[in-house]
Design a protein around this motif. Structure first.
Motif, PDB file in Angstrom:
ATOM      1  N   ASP A  55      61.395  65.188  21.262  1.00  0.00           N
ATOM      2  CA  ASP A  55      61.698  63.797  21.591  1.00  0.00           C
ATOM      3  C   ASP A  55      60.385  63.029  21.750  1.00  0.00           C
ATOM      4  O   ASP A  55      59.295  63.580  21.563  1.00  0.00           O
ATOM      5  CB  ASP A  55      62.575  63.702  22.841  1.00  0.00           C
ATOM      6  CG  ASP A  55      61.890  64.180  24.107  1.00  0.00           C
ATOM      7  OD1 ASP A  55      60.655  64.396  24.095  1.00  0.00           O
ATOM      8  OD2 ASP A  55      62.592  64.329  25.132  1.00  0.00           O
ATOM      9  N   GLN A  56      60.476  61.778  22.126  1.00  0.00           N
ATOM     10  CA  GLN A  56      59.278  60.937  22.218  1.00  0.00           C
ATOM     11  C   GLN A  56      58.289  61.405  23.285  1.00  0.00           C
ATOM     12  O   GLN A  56      57.123  61.041  23.258  1.00  0.00           O
ATOM     13  CB  GLN A  56      59.675  59.492  22.500  1.00  0.00           C
ATOM     14  CG  GLN A  56      60.377  59.309  23.831  1.00  0.00           C
ATOM     15  CD  GLN A  56      60.964  57.919  23.982  1.00  0.00           C
ATOM     16  OE1 GLN A  56      61.172  57.228  22.999  1.00  0.00           O
ATOM     17  NE2 GLN A  56      61.229  57.524  25.216  1.00  0.00           N
ATOM     18  N   TYR A  57      58.747  62.238  24.218  1.00  0.00           N
ATOM     19  CA  TYR A  57      57.878  62.746  25.281  1.00  0.00           C
ATOM     20  C   TYR A  57      57.327  64.137  24.972  1.00  0.00           C
ATOM     21  O   TYR A  57      56.627  64.722  25.780  1.00  0.00           O
ATOM     22  CB  TYR A  57      58.637  62.774  26.607  1.00  0.00           C
ATOM     23  CG  TYR A  57      59.184  61.423  26.980  1.00  0.00           C
ATOM     24  CD1 TYR A  57      58.336  60.402  27.392  1.00  0.00           C
ATOM     25  CD2 TYR A  57      60.542  61.161  26.878  1.00  0.00           C
ATOM     26  CE1 TYR A  57      58.831  59.153  27.709  1.00  0.00           C
ATOM     27  CE2 TYR A  57      61.044  59.919  27.198  1.00  0.00           C
ATOM     28  CZ  TYR A  57      60.196  58.917  27.616  1.00  0.00           C
ATOM     29  OH  TYR A  57      60.682  57.681  27.923  1.00  0.00           O
ATOM     30  N   GLY A  58      57.675  64.674  23.817  1.00  0.00           N
ATOM     31  CA  GLY A  58      57.174  65.974  23.403  1.00  0.00           C
ATOM     32  C   GLY A  58      58.056  67.145  23.804  1.00  0.00           C
ATOM     33  O   GLY A  58      57.732  68.291  23.530  1.00  0.00           O
TER      34      GLY A  58
END
Length: 152
Positions: free
Chosen positions: A85-88
């Motif tokens: 996801d966008q947070y890794g």
């Protein structure tokens, strides 16, 4: 490279700690009373256990790196296929697919250290350290010709 530096710094700090604790244990033993000798012997056990643990971990890391080098030379290192996801953070569906493939590969060739290595990397990528370590131990044992009956 950063992981190696961190490992060696941690190991160096531990060695200094073991020396300090060991010297305190010897000081207690030199006092000569039954109480201080008992405490000194107990204190000396901690560095012995610590040195053994550090040695076993260093052997594990060295052997795992040797396998990685050998697999890289063969062109068989796994590619990180996990979607994030966008947070890794790893997406669960992606992880399930990769694990299913890696597990199937390992079940198809249970005596192949390469498949166990790739399974260990998949577990590591998903931050499942206990399973990653067990799978890597299995890969190392198979590579050294000492099959290990542990299941992951």
């Amino acid at each position: 490279m950063r992981a190696k530096i961190t490992y060696f710094l941690t190991a160096a700090v531990l060695v200094v700690y073991f020396v300090l604790v060991g010297s305190r244990g010897l000081m207690l033993i030199r006092q000569g009373t039954w109480l201080t000798v008992t405490f000194g012997a107990a204190v000396l056990i901690l560095p012995v256990i610590g040195v053994w643990f550090l040695w076993k971990n260093t052997q594990f890391v060295t052997r795992a790196n040797q396998l990685a080098t050998e697999l890289e030379a063969e062109g068989g290192l796994p590619v990180d296929e996990l979607e994030r996801d966008q947070y890794g953070r790893i997406l669960r569906d992606s992880a399930d697919e990769v694990f299913a493939r890696r597990k199937a590969e390992t079940e198809d060739a249970p005596g192949d250290w390469r498949s166990w290595f790739r399974l260990a990397v998949a577990y590591h990528d998903a931050r499942d350290t206990p399973r990653a370590r067990k799978a890597m131990q299995r890969a190392i044992a198979l590579h050294e010709g000492k099959p290990k009956p542990a299941q992951v």
